[in-house]
Motif scaffolding. Structure first.
Motif, PDB file in Angstrom:
ATOM      1  N   LEU A 105      37.082  50.482  41.656  1.00 39.22           N
ATOM      2  CA  LEU A 105      38.397  50.027  42.139  1.00 39.22           C
ATOM      3  C   LEU A 105      39.244  51.181  42.661  1.00 39.22           C
ATOM      4  N   LEU A 128      36.183  43.526  36.915  1.00 42.20           N
ATOM      5  CA  LEU A 128      36.404  43.489  38.364  1.00 42.20           C
ATOM      6  C   LEU A 128      37.005  42.137  38.759  1.00 42.20           C
ATOM      7  N   PRO A 129      37.926  42.143  39.728  1.00 45.45           N
ATOM      8  CA  PRO A 129      38.604  40.902  40.116  1.00 45.45           C
ATOM      9  C   PRO A 129      37.694  39.973  40.937  1.00 45.45           C
ATOM     10  N   MET A 130      37.846  38.686  40.682  1.00 51.73           N
ATOM     11  CA  MET A 130      37.058  37.710  41.418  1.00 51.73           C
ATOM     12  C   MET A 130      37.481  37.677  42.888  1.00 51.73           C
ATOM     13  N   GLY A 131      38.773  37.673  43.123  1.00 51.94           N
ATOM     14  CA  GLY A 131      39.179  37.736  44.512  1.00 51.94           C
ATOM     15  C   GLY A 131      40.137  36.697  44.892  1.00 51.94           C
ATOM     16  N   THR A 162      36.630  43.022  45.686  1.00 52.73           N
ATOM     17  CA  THR A 162      36.631  41.784  44.902  1.00 52.73           C
ATOM     18  C   THR A 162      35.189  41.301  44.802  1.00 52.73           C
ATOM     19  N   ILE A 163      34.928  40.538  43.776  1.00 50.50           N
ATOM     20  CA  ILE A 163      33.599  39.965  43.619  1.00 50.50           C
ATOM     21  C   ILE A 163      33.307  39.019  44.788  1.00 50.50           C
ATOM     22  N   THR A 164      34.318  38.301  45.233  1.00 50.36           N
ATOM     23  CA  THR A 164      34.146  37.383  46.363  1.00 50.36           C
ATOM     24  C   THR A 164      33.708  38.130  47.616  1.00 50.36           C
ATOM     25  N   SER A 165      34.316  39.273  47.899  1.00 50.33           N
ATOM     26  CA  SER A 165      33.914  40.044  49.084  1.00 50.33           C
ATOM     27  C   SER A 165      32.521  40.636  48.883  1.00 50.33           C
ATOM     28  N   TRP A 166      32.216  41.074  47.675  1.00 49.24           N
ATOM     29  CA  TRP A 166      30.885  41.600  47.361  1.00 49.24           C
ATOM     30  C   TRP A 166      29.813  40.532  47.577  1.00 49.24           C
ATOM     31  N   ASN A 223      40.404  47.447  47.535  1.00 48.24           N
ATOM     32  CA  ASN A 223      40.378  46.026  47.895  1.00 48.24           C
ATOM     33  C   ASN A 223      39.115  45.310  47.424  1.00 48.24           C
ATOM     34  N   ARG A 256      32.457  40.503  36.299  1.00 51.99           N
ATOM     35  CA  ARG A 256      33.702  39.952  35.722  1.00 51.99           C
ATOM     36  C   ARG A 256      33.973  40.531  34.345  1.00 51.99           C
TER      37      ARG A 256
END
Length: 178
Positions: free
Chosen positions: A140, A175-178, A147-151, A145, A171
């Motif tokens: 981070l 780490l943030p989900m997004g 996020t797990i969603t971007s990953w 920026n 998680r």
């Protein structure tokens, strides 16, 4: 790539490109066939082997992927840092977590900030929760920026249960989900 293969059916690069496109479309078996064909056509190409390794590991063949990435590294002793990421991924998916951790650390050492999400997952899988959380914080700091969603947009996995476990590991490490 179909046109390229039609014009030149012995073009390893066309098969290599096709394998990645098929992987992105979720056509795993076809991707593997084309990746293997690219290696057959260009057995001395480190880059062909490296990309085929990525396709095979993502498609559920991590042991075969290991053979290809190790050969690619031998063919090109000055390989780019990303080879460590592909090696680490194949190790991790093969259940060889300690070796995966070493590969992801080498990736980060050669290209700072890269391989850290994978390292978080490997640490979690290895029961090293503190190291996972520290690595997540470092990730981070390097990529504010993240996020797990971007990953997830960069992940290709035939094994959706494996992908779900990877998400859970990220998680748990904070780490943030997004």
């Amino acid at each position: 790539t179909d046109k390229a293969l039609e014009l030149e059916p012995s073009n390893a690069d066309a098969y290599r490109t096709s394998s990645v496109l098929l992987l992105a479309q979720g056509c795993y078996e076809e991707a593997v066939v084309n990746a293997n064909r690219s290696v057959q056509l260009a057995p001395g190409s480190a880059d062909v082997g490296e990309l085929a390794s990525f396709v095979l590991a993502s498609s559920g063949y991590p042991e075969e992927a290991l053979i290809l990435i190790e050969k690619a590294m031998a063919l090109n002793p000055n390989y780019p840092a990303v080879y460590f990421g592909i090696l680490g991924n194949a190790y991790r998916l093969s259940g060889r977590i300690e070796e995966a951790i070493a590969a992801f650390k080498a990736y980060d050492a050669r290209h700072p900030g890269f391989g850290l999400a994978d390292l978080v997952i490997a640490y979690q899988e290895n029961g090293q929760a503190d190291e996972a959380k520290q690595t997540a914080q470092r990730l981070l700091a390097v990529r504010r920026n993240f996020t797990i969603t971007s990953w997830l947009k960069t992940q290709f996995r035939r094994d959706t249960a494996r992908l779900d476990a990877d998400i859970a590991a990220l998680r748990v490490a904070g780490l943030p989900m997004g």
